[in-house]
Motif scaffolding. Structure first.
Motif, PDB file in Angstrom:
ATOM      1  N   GLU A  45      -5.410   4.775  -5.746  1.00 18.55           N
ATOM      2  CA  GLU A  45      -3.998   5.129  -5.791  1.00 18.55           C
ATOM      3  C   GLU A  45      -3.442   5.043  -4.375  1.00 18.55           C
ATOM      4  OE1 GLU A  45      -2.155   8.308  -8.439  1.00 18.55           O
ATOM      5  OE2 GLU A  45      -2.301   9.282  -6.470  1.00 18.55           O
ATOM      6  N   LEU A  46      -2.369   4.280  -4.230  1.00 19.08           N
ATOM      7  CA  LEU A  46      -1.716   4.137  -2.937  1.00 19.08           C
ATOM      8  C   LEU A  46      -0.441   4.967  -2.971  1.00 19.08           C
ATOM      9  CD1 LEU A  46      -1.407   1.050  -0.775  1.00 19.08           C
ATOM     10  CD2 LEU A  46       0.679   2.293  -1.311  1.00 19.08           C
ATOM     11  N   ARG A  47      -0.341   5.872  -2.026  1.00 18.54           N
ATOM     12  CA  ARG A  47       0.858   6.711  -1.893  1.00 18.54           C
ATOM     13  C   ARG A  47       1.562   6.296  -0.617  1.00 18.54           C
ATOM     14  NH1 ARG A  47      -2.318  12.322  -3.220  1.00 18.54           N
ATOM     15  NH2 ARG A  47      -3.095  11.649  -5.259  1.00 18.54           N
ATOM     16  N   GLU A  48       2.786   5.815  -0.789  1.00 18.24           N
ATOM     17  CA  GLU A  48       3.564   5.305   0.336  1.00 18.24           C
ATOM     18  C   GLU A  48       4.897   6.035   0.380  1.00 18.24           C
ATOM     19  OE1 GLU A  48       4.892   0.980   2.152  1.00 18.24           O
ATOM     20  OE2 GLU A  48       4.080   1.071   0.126  1.00 18.24           O
ATOM     21  N   LYS A  49       5.251   6.521   1.554  1.00 17.03           N
ATOM     22  CA  LYS A  49       6.486   7.273   1.723  1.00 17.03           C
ATOM     23  C   LYS A  49       7.681   6.464   1.211  1.00 17.03           C
ATOM     24  CE  LYS A  49       9.237   9.668   5.115  1.00 17.03           C
ATOM     25  NZ  LYS A  49       9.517   9.915   6.500  1.00 17.03           N
ATOM     26  N   ASP A  50       8.524   7.118   0.437  1.00 14.53           N
ATOM     27  CA  ASP A  50       9.749   6.540  -0.120  1.00 14.53           C
ATOM     28  C   ASP A  50       9.509   5.535  -1.248  1.00 14.53           C
ATOM     29  OD1 ASP A  50      11.271   8.058   1.691  1.00 14.53           O
ATOM     30  OD2 ASP A  50      11.141   6.485   3.209  1.00 14.53           O
ATOM     31  N   TYR A  51       8.274   5.450  -1.776  1.00 12.47           N
ATOM     32  CA  TYR A  51       7.958   4.553  -2.888  1.00 12.47           C
ATOM     33  C   TYR A  51       7.161   5.322  -3.937  1.00 12.47           C
ATOM     34  CZ  TYR A  51       9.326   0.576  -0.010  1.00 12.47           C
ATOM     35  OH  TYR A  51      10.042  -0.312   0.756  1.00 12.47           O
ATOM     36  N   PRO A  52       7.203   4.884  -5.199  1.00  9.05           N
ATOM     37  CA  PRO A  52       6.371   5.546  -6.213  1.00  9.05           C
ATOM     38  C   PRO A  52       4.885   5.275  -5.952  1.00  9.05           C
ATOM     39  CG  PRO A  52       7.529   3.653  -7.157  1.00  9.05           C
ATOM     40  CD  PRO A  52       8.014   3.798  -5.751  1.00  9.05           C
ATOM     41  N   GLN A  53       4.046   6.172  -6.427  1.00  9.56           N
ATOM     42  CA  GLN A  53       2.598   5.961  -6.329  1.00  9.56           C
ATOM     43  C   GLN A  53       2.237   4.705  -7.099  1.00  9.56           C
ATOM     44  OE1 GLN A  53       0.739   9.505  -7.814  1.00  9.56           O
ATOM     45  NE2 GLN A  53       1.640  10.783  -6.240  1.00  9.56           N
ATOM     46  N   ARG A  54       1.290   3.949  -6.568  1.00 10.59           N
ATOM     47  CA  ARG A  54       0.838   2.720  -7.225  1.00 10.59           C
ATOM     48  C   ARG A  54      -0.662   2.781  -7.437  1.00 10.59           C
ATOM     49  NH1 ARG A  54       5.486   0.617  -9.179  1.00 10.59           N
ATOM     50  NH2 ARG A  54       6.943   0.163  -7.512  1.00 10.59           N
ATOM     51  N   GLN A  55      -1.086   2.332  -8.616  1.00  6.23           N
ATOM     52  CA  GLN A  55      -2.496   2.278  -8.966  1.00  6.23           C
ATOM     53  C   GLN A  55      -2.986   0.853  -8.709  1.00  6.23           C
ATOM     54  OE1 GLN A  55      -3.651   5.330  -9.867  1.00  6.23           O
ATOM     55  NE2 GLN A  55      -1.537   6.008  -9.771  1.00  6.23           N
ATOM     56  N   TYR A  56      -3.943   0.685  -7.816  1.00  5.08           N
ATOM     57  CA  TYR A  56      -4.511  -0.636  -7.522  1.00  5.08           C
ATOM     58  C   TYR A  56      -5.802  -0.786  -8.311  1.00  5.08           C
ATOM     59  CZ  TYR A  56      -1.092  -1.898  -4.027  1.00  5.08           C
ATOM     60  OH  TYR A  56       0.076  -2.260  -3.401  1.00  5.08           O
ATOM     61  N   LEU A  57      -5.804  -1.772  -9.212  1.00  2.00           N
ATOM     62  CA  LEU A  57      -6.897  -1.979 -10.155  1.00  2.00           C
ATOM     63  C   LEU A  57      -7.733  -3.197  -9.764  1.00  2.00           C
ATOM     64  CD1 LEU A  57      -4.781  -1.654 -13.434  1.00  2.00           C
ATOM     65  CD2 LEU A  57      -5.681   0.161 -11.995  1.00  2.00           C
ATOM     66  N   PRO A  58      -9.045  -3.133  -9.999  1.00  2.00           N
ATOM     67  CA  PRO A  58      -9.864  -4.313  -9.715  1.00  2.00           C
ATOM     68  C   PRO A  58      -9.485  -5.460 -10.651  1.00  2.00           C
ATOM     69  CG  PRO A  58     -11.213  -2.551 -10.638  1.00  2.00           C
ATOM     70  CD  PRO A  58      -9.821  -2.019 -10.515  1.00  2.00           C
ATOM     71  N   ARG A  59      -9.423  -6.625 -10.108  1.00  4.43           N
ATOM     72  CA  ARG A  59      -9.072  -7.820 -10.878  1.00  4.43           C
ATOM     73  C   ARG A  59     -10.022  -8.005 -12.071  1.00  4.43           C
ATOM     74  NH1 ARG A  59      -6.030 -12.337  -8.341  1.00  4.43           N
ATOM     75  NH2 ARG A  59      -6.054 -10.880  -6.618  1.00  4.43           N
ATOM     76  N   SER A  60     -11.276  -7.600 -11.902  1.00  6.51           N
ATOM     77  CA  SER A  60     -12.263  -7.761 -12.980  1.00  6.51           C
ATOM     78  C   SER A  60     -11.934  -6.911 -14.204  1.00  6.51           C
ATOM     79  CB  SER A  60     -13.664  -7.417 -12.477  1.00  6.51           C
ATOM     80  OG  SER A  60     -13.708  -6.080 -12.009  1.00  6.51           O
ATOM     81  N   ASP A  61     -11.076  -5.910 -14.058  1.00  7.02           N
ATOM     82  CA  ASP A  61     -10.681  -5.060 -15.182  1.00  7.02           C
ATOM     83  C   ASP A  61      -9.287  -5.391 -15.715  1.00  7.02           C
ATOM     84  OD1 ASP A  61     -13.116  -3.820 -14.963  1.00  7.02           O
ATOM     85  OD2 ASP A  61     -12.359  -2.094 -13.854  1.00  7.02           O
ATOM     86  N   VAL A  62      -8.761  -6.535 -15.290  1.00  6.34           N
ATOM     87  CA  VAL A  62      -7.451  -7.018 -15.741  1.00  6.34           C
ATOM     88  C   VAL A  62      -7.661  -8.305 -16.525  1.00  6.34           C
ATOM     89  CG1 VAL A  62      -5.183  -7.875 -14.998  1.00  6.34           C
ATOM     90  CG2 VAL A  62      -6.304  -6.020 -13.729  1.00  6.34           C
TER      91      VAL A  62
END
Length: 123
Positions: A45-62
């Motif tokens: 999970e990437l938390r960046e100021k002024d942006y919504p939290q983003r979930q970074y998923l491994p390509r192998s699970d997409v």
């Protein structure tokens, strides 16, 4: 699509005033309408100021048979250059930093989905 795993990848602790990375093993599923595109428990999970939290998923699970590379490219000074992905009926649904800056290497090659365009379920 690969079965969800609970394996954790090693990553550097990278914190700036703007960005924090938080690995977790909560199950994340990404849907386009009724179609499951991703299912994983190996998430950063990437938390960046002024942006919504983003979930970074491994390509192998997409399910990479669905999205195609978009023409959109952006640059973030805190992460690097991103590549975007689209579906035939929906542009720029996800992005990836294939070669991020060194401090963000934990998200290299992982995909984050636009939660305004896709349904993202986090358990």
């Amino acid at each position: 699509m690969k079965k969800p795993t609970s394996k954790r990848l090693p990553m550097a602790n990278y914190t700036t005033p703007r960005i924090n990375l938080h690995p977790h093993t909560r199950r994340v599923q990404i849907y386009h309408r009724d179609t499951l595109l991703a299912d994983t428990s190996d998430v950063i999970e990437l938390r960046e100021k002024d942006y919504p939290q983003r979930q970074y998923l491994p390509r192998s699970d997409v399910d990479m048979s669905k999205p195609t590379t978009s023409t959109a490219v952006t640059h973030c000074p805190d992460k690097g250059d991103s590549t975007y992905y689209s579906l035939p009926d929906l542009l720029d649904i996800a992005w990836s930093y294939d070669h991020p800056i060194d401090e963000m290497s934990a998200i290299a090659g992982r995909l984050a989905f636009d939660s305004n365009k896709m349904t993202e379920l986090v358990e």
